[in-house]
Enzyme design. Structure first.
Site, PDB file in Angstrom:
ATOM      1  CG  HIS A 117       2.655   7.799  -0.703  1.00 60.68           C
ATOM      2  ND1 HIS A 117       1.941   8.805  -0.064  1.00 60.68           N
ATOM      3  CD2 HIS A 117       2.083   6.632  -0.300  1.00 60.68           C
ATOM      4  CE1 HIS A 117       0.999   8.264   0.692  1.00 60.68           C
ATOM      5  NE2 HIS A 117       1.060   6.943   0.570  1.00 60.68           N
ATOM      6  CG  HIS A 162      -3.955   3.370   0.915  1.00 57.86           C
ATOM      7  ND1 HIS A 162      -3.062   3.550  -0.125  1.00 57.86           N
ATOM      8  CD2 HIS A 162      -3.279   3.758   2.038  1.00 57.86           C
ATOM      9  CE1 HIS A 162      -1.910   3.992   0.334  1.00 57.86           C
ATOM     10  NE2 HIS A 162      -2.014   4.124   1.663  1.00 57.86           N
ATOM     11  CG  HIS A 163      -3.617   7.972   1.284  1.00 60.09           C
ATOM     12  ND1 HIS A 163      -3.670   8.069   2.659  1.00 60.09           N
ATOM     13  CD2 HIS A 163      -2.403   7.426   0.994  1.00 60.09           C
ATOM     14  CE1 HIS A 163      -2.536   7.612   3.184  1.00 60.09           C
ATOM     15  NE2 HIS A 163      -1.758   7.199   2.187  1.00 60.09           N
ATOM     16  CG  HIS A 209      -0.308   0.249   2.522  1.00 63.02           C
ATOM     17  ND1 HIS A 209       0.570  -0.642   3.088  1.00 63.02           N
ATOM     18  CD2 HIS A 209      -0.402   1.284   3.399  1.00 63.02           C
ATOM     19  CE1 HIS A 209       0.977  -0.182   4.261  1.00 63.02           C
ATOM     20  NE2 HIS A 209       0.405   0.989   4.468  1.00 63.02           N
ATOM     21  CG  ASP A 210       2.038   3.663   2.771  1.00 63.25           C
ATOM     22  OD1 ASP A 210       1.236   4.242   2.012  1.00 63.25           O
ATOM     23  OD2 ASP A 210       1.972   3.737   4.012  1.00 63.25           O
ATOM     24  CE  LYS A 241       4.116   6.370   3.480  1.00 62.50           C
ATOM     25  NZ  LYS A 241       3.951   6.079   4.932  1.00 62.50           N
ATOM     26  CG  ASP A 283      -2.829   2.842   6.300  1.00 59.10           C
ATOM     27  OD1 ASP A 283      -1.870   2.405   6.969  1.00 59.10           O
ATOM     28  OD2 ASP A 283      -2.759   3.842   5.578  1.00 59.10           O
TER      29      ASP A 283
END
Length: 528
Positions: free
Chosen positions: A418, A448-449, A389-390, A393, A477
């Site tokens: 990201h 997811h953001h 998910h990240d 980054k 999250d």
């Protein structure tokens, strides 16, 4: 049948003794099951041909039985069924679907009762296999040319022309024709079952499911199968059973020897009560499929061998799928490790996140929510896919990523990149495959953001336009991030976190996902 009848015992004219008309010399008892009926075991081994006599004249039934009573074809006896009206015939046809031939009168309760019965058999019952010999004492009532053209019958005989030999010849021709048609139909149905089994097996994604499915389909493929065993080489030179359907108490020595031999040379072996065929793939050990029961018809063997050929290909494909799946899992872990080097909390965070995401997905699945999107594959995939998910980054400068305290607007704009970076990386990596860890990871990374009310980033999606995997991971999250310390914040109390989830259900989060997550926490505990 006014003339004398040849006995025709073996049908080749060898017994040519003449008899007086049967109606003049014989007194017939009430019709019962043929004598051969009493030999139940013999009939099970060698089932009789069923011939239905449909005529309103009792004498016709009696004479037919006398003329053909000792008839056999392909070492199988003949059994007669009698109907005196078309209505009785319909009932017998339903009760005995394996009737091979019908000796049918035209004029019975009505002048065209026999012809109407033909229409019923062919069109309403859909029975195209049974052979129909039309016998009429009044040819003018149903002219042969018109009847042959208009009705699906297989022979037309005037009763006045039917000598014993001609009746025997017509009956044998009908049985032979029925046998050929039944063999073709049996083969067609068998091929359909093999292809259906192959399609079913191709959809299975674990070796244990595949092997269990194979023995189950093999046991259902043929009539008379009592047990189906799948065996591989065992210790001491004997076979080892890897899957079974109906395991027998003991395997006969002959069967064990055939299994071992088949595993050795790859050749099929058939006995009176068993058959052994081999699955030999490109890069998997050979397996022997053993069927017990029977006796099996000669035409059954190619079907079993075809099933094994298809299953061997399926096992090879399953092995390739497993390797591809392992490669994807290794790729996911490698990318997760890459992100972990950039974010010191990623390692433990992604493990917890995967656990929560899987639990939420399974809770929604159990509730039959999002039925068009949620399935076993989704539930099995989202936990590992959430690791990514990240991953975007990796493109964020360390000065921003590890800055203690809050980010300013410019820094936040860089940080928000990201999501798009991660989505692009994973979408390129998945190569267009829409059902993989990487493709779901791409959806999660870039969504997811997003927020349920449309105020999130990077695309400002709202409601169900946000991929379901992204909505699920968003809840998990935030829950885990708030519950644990980060460089820029302290850990929250779990009560505070739950209050926030409830407060932002419908704005930040999908309320259905929040409700499912709260149910998971209530049932399983936070486990943090």
């Amino acid at each position: 049948m006014a003339d004398g009848c040849d006995r025709g015992g073996n049908g080749d004219g060898a017994d040519d003794r003449r008899r007086e008309p049967a109606s003049d010399v014989l007194e017939f008892a009430a019709e019962t099951e043929d004598a051969a009926d009493r030999d139940g075991d013999g009939w099970r081994r060698n089932p009789p041909w069923l011939i239905l006599i449909v005529d309103d004249d009792h004498e016709v039934h009696a004479i037919t039985r006398v003329v053909l009573g000792e008839m056999s074809f392909e070492e199988r006896p003949v059994r007669f069924l009698s109907a005196y009206t078309a209505r009785q015939a319909r009932s017998l046809l339903v009760e005995h679907p394996g009737i091979a031939a019908i000796l049918l009168d035209v004029v019975m309760e009505t002048d065209d009762a026999g012809l109407k019965l033909v229409r019923h058999i062919r069109e309403e019952m859909g029975n195209r296999q049974v052979r129909i010999i039309l016998r009429t004492g009044q040819p003018g009532q149903a002219p042969e040319r018109q009847v042959i053209a208009a009705y699906d019958i297989n022979d037309y005989k005037a009763k006045s022309e039917l000598t014993a030999q001609k009746l025997y010849t017509a009956a044998v021709a009908a049985l032979r024709s029925y046998q050929h048609i039944a063999t073709i139909e049996h083969g067609r149905q068998g091929l359909e079952r093999v292809m259906e089994a192959a399609d079913h097996l191709a959809g299975l994604r674990s070796r244990s499911q595949f092997l269990a499915g194979l023995v189950g389909r093999a046991a259902a493929l043929l009539t008379g199968v009592q047990s189906a065993l799948l065996c591989g080489p065992g210790e001491g030179g004997g076979p080892a059973i890897v899957a079974e359907a109906g395991l027998p108490a003991d395997l006969p020595t002959e069967v064990v020897a055939d299994i071992v031999a088949a595993l050795g040379d790859g050749q099929a072996r058939w006995g009176s009560r068993h058959g052994v065929t081999v699955l030999r793939g490109r890069d998997v050990a050979p397996l022997a499929l053993c069927l017990l029961g029977g006796p099996f018809a000669e035409g059954d063997r190619p079907l079993v061998e075809l099933l094994c050929t298809k299953a061997a290909v399926g096992l090879d494909n399953l092995r390739l799928y497993e390797r591809l799946n392992q490669a994807q899992i290794a790729t996911v872990h490698a990318l997760g490790k890459l992100a972990e080097y950039k974010d010191e909390v990623t390692g433990d965070h992604v493990k917890r996140l995967g656990r929560w995401a899987t639990a939420i997905a399974r809770e929604l699945y159990a509730r039959n929510a999002f039925a068009e999107e949620l399935d076993d594959w989704f539930c099995d995939t989202i936990g590992l896919a959430s690791v990514l998910h990240d991953v975007g980054k990796v493109g964020i400068p360390d000065a921003i990523l590890r800055k203690p305290g809050r980010l300013d607007e410019a820094e936040m704009a860089v940080m928000r990149d990201h999501a798009s970076i991660g989505g692009n990386i994973l979408r390129d990596a998945c190569g267009g495959d829409r059902r993989s860890y990487l493709s779901m990871g791409a959806e999660i990374a870039e969504s997811h953001h997003e927020k349920f009310d449309g105020s999130g980033y990077p695309q400002g999606l709202a409601g169900d336009a946000i991929p379901l995997a992204g909505r699920i991971v968003a809840v998990a999250d935030v829950f885990d991030a708030l519950l644990h310390r980060r460089p820029y914040k302290k850990a929250w109390d779990i009560g505070e976190v739950l209050d926030l989830l409830r407060a932002e259900a419908g704005s930040h989060f999908d309320p259905r996902v929040v409700d499912a997550f709260l149910a998971v926490l209530e049932r399983d505990g936070a486990g943090v």
